[in-house]
Scaffold this active site. Structure first.
Site, PDB file in Angstrom:
ATOM      1  N   HIS A  85       0.812  -1.286   0.034  1.00  0.00           N
ATOM      2  CA  HIS A  85      -0.121  -0.039   0.049  1.00  0.00           C
ATOM      3  C   HIS A  85       0.731   1.391  -0.012  1.00  0.00           C
ATOM      4  O   HIS A  85       1.957   1.153   0.195  1.00  0.00           O
ATOM      5  CB  HIS A  85      -0.832  -0.009   1.202  1.00  0.00           C
ATOM      6  CG  HIS A  85      -0.500   0.341   2.658  1.00  0.00           C
ATOM      7  ND1 HIS A  85       0.266  -0.771   3.491  1.00  0.00           N
ATOM      8  CD2 HIS A  85      -0.169   1.213   3.292  1.00  0.00           C
ATOM      9  CE1 HIS A  85       0.620  -0.351   4.422  1.00  0.00           C
ATOM     10  NE2 HIS A  85       0.492   1.070   4.574  1.00  0.00           N
ATOM     11  N   HIS A 104      -1.235  11.428   5.180  1.00  0.00           N
ATOM     12  CA  HIS A 104      -1.449  10.534   6.076  1.00  0.00           C
ATOM     13  C   HIS A 104      -1.014  10.923   7.564  1.00  0.00           C
ATOM     14  O   HIS A 104      -1.441  10.557   8.511  1.00  0.00           O
ATOM     15  CB  HIS A 104      -0.420   9.215   5.653  1.00  0.00           C
ATOM     16  CG  HIS A 104      -0.479   8.066   6.715  1.00  0.00           C
ATOM     17  ND1 HIS A 104      -1.655   7.878   7.398  1.00  0.00           N
ATOM     18  CD2 HIS A 104       0.429   7.070   7.029  1.00  0.00           C
ATOM     19  CE1 HIS A 104      -1.501   6.776   8.206  1.00  0.00           C
ATOM     20  NE2 HIS A 104      -0.222   6.271   8.016  1.00  0.00           N
TER      21      HIS A 104
END
Ligand code: MN
Length: 264
Positions: free
Chosen positions: A78, A84
Site C-alpha cells: 500500500h 497520512h
C-alpha cells in the site's frame, strides 16, 4: 505517419512484448490473511481485506461471479500519502499526487545482512553513502527501496510482526537522519519497504515518533509498504510504476506495484 516503433514508447513496448524487459510484480496477494499493521492503544486499528460474495453462478447471479470487498486504505502492499501524517496534512492525498510522481527509478539498498543480525536495524546515512560509492548518486525523482529481506515472512504473521518479550514489534526501518538526507539532499519521490510501515516497529519511541513518516510526508513525499519480490530487482535501473486507487482525500490505498527490469 511515424510508426510507434520509432518512438520512445515504441521501444519500451517492443522491449516488453519481445521479453527484453521483465515486468516484475512487487505486490503481496490480497486475501483475508494478508498482514495489516497493528498499533498499540490509544491508536484505532485498520481492517484487513475481507470478501463479501455477491454471487458465484448461483441463484444470486446465475451467469456471474463477483464480490464486494472491504479493506483499510493501508492494507497489503500500500501507499502512504503525505496527508497520512500530521506533518504532511497540507500535502497531497492519493487522488492529488501528480501521476508523474508514480513513475521513477528504483534504487535498491540491501540491508538484509544487518537485519539478519538485528531486526530493529534502521537504514542510515552510511548505508546510503556506501550504496552510492558502488552504484552512483541516487538521482532526484527516484525511489529508495529498502531491501530488508522481511518479505520472506509475509505469510507467517508471527514472524512478520516479530513481537518481542517487551510487547513491541521488532522490524526494520529507516533512521531519522537517513530520512532527512533523502528528502533534503536527494529529493527522492518516496521510499519503499517490505514491512508493514516505512518506520521500524519500535519507532513510536523515537524522537520524533515514526521519523520516516514525519520527514518524508512533511516534504510531500510518499511511502510504499509491504513490497514483495525486491530480490528480483537490480540495485539500479529498474523502473517502478505505482498505482494507488484514486480515492478522494485518501490517506493511502492498496497498490499494484510493477517494476520493469532490463533482461529476462
Ligand atoms: Mn501505511
Amino acid at each position: 505517419m511515424v510508426s510507434v516503433k520509432t518512438t520512445i514508447l515504441g521501444e519500451l513496448l517492443t522491449g516488453i512484448v519481445e521479453d527484453k524487459l521483465t515486468v516484475v510484480d512487487l505486490t503481496q496477494t490480497l486475501n483475508e490473511e494478508t498482514p495489516v499493521i497493528h498499533l498499540p492503544p490509544p491508536f484505532k486499528n485498520t481492517n484487513g481485506f475481507k470478501f463479501i460474495k455477491l454471487s458465484e453462478y448461483d441463484e444470486n447471479g446465475p451467469v456471474c461471479y463477483w464480490n464486494d470487498f472491504t479493506a483499510g486504505e493501508h492494507c497489503g502492499t500500500h501507499f502512504d500519502a503525505p496527508i497520512h501524517w500530521v506533518s504532511g496534512k497540507d500535502g497531497d492525498s492519493v487522488d492529488t499526487m501528480p501521476m508523474k510522481n508514480m513513475i521513477g527509478e528504483a534504487c535498491v539498498i540491501n540491508i538484509t545482512k544487518k537485519v539478519n543480525i538485528n531486526p530493529d536495524y534502521c537504514l542510515n546515512v552510511e548505508d546510503i553513502k556506501e550504496f552510492e560509492n558502488e552504484h552512483g548518486k541516487i538521482p532526484s525523482h527516484s525511489f529508495v527501496i529498502v531491501h530488508s529481506g522481511w518479505d520472506k515472512y509475509n505469510r507467517n504473521i508471527e514472524k512478520y510482526f516479530n513481537i518481542g518479550k517487551d510487547g513491541q514489534p521488532h522490524t526494520p526501518g529507516i533512521s531519522k537522519e537517513a530520512s532527512i538526507f533523502l528528502v533534503e539532499e536527494r529529493d527522492i519521490l518516496g521510499v519503499g519497504v517490505e514491512t508493514v510501515g516505512t518506520d521500524a516497529g519500535i519507532a513510536g519511541s523515537f524522537d520524533p515518533p515514526f521519523p520516516n513518516h514525519h520527514y518524508m510526508h512533511q516534504a510531500n513525499k510518499y511511502g510504499i509498504a509491504q513490497l514483495s519480490n525486491i530480490d528480483k530487482l537490480p540495485p539500479r535501473g529498474a523502473l517502478l510504476v505505482v498505482n494507488p486507487l484514486k480515492i478522494e482525500r485518501g490517506s493511502g490505498s492498496p497498490l499494484r506495484v510493477l517494476a520493469l527490469v532490463e533482461g529476462n
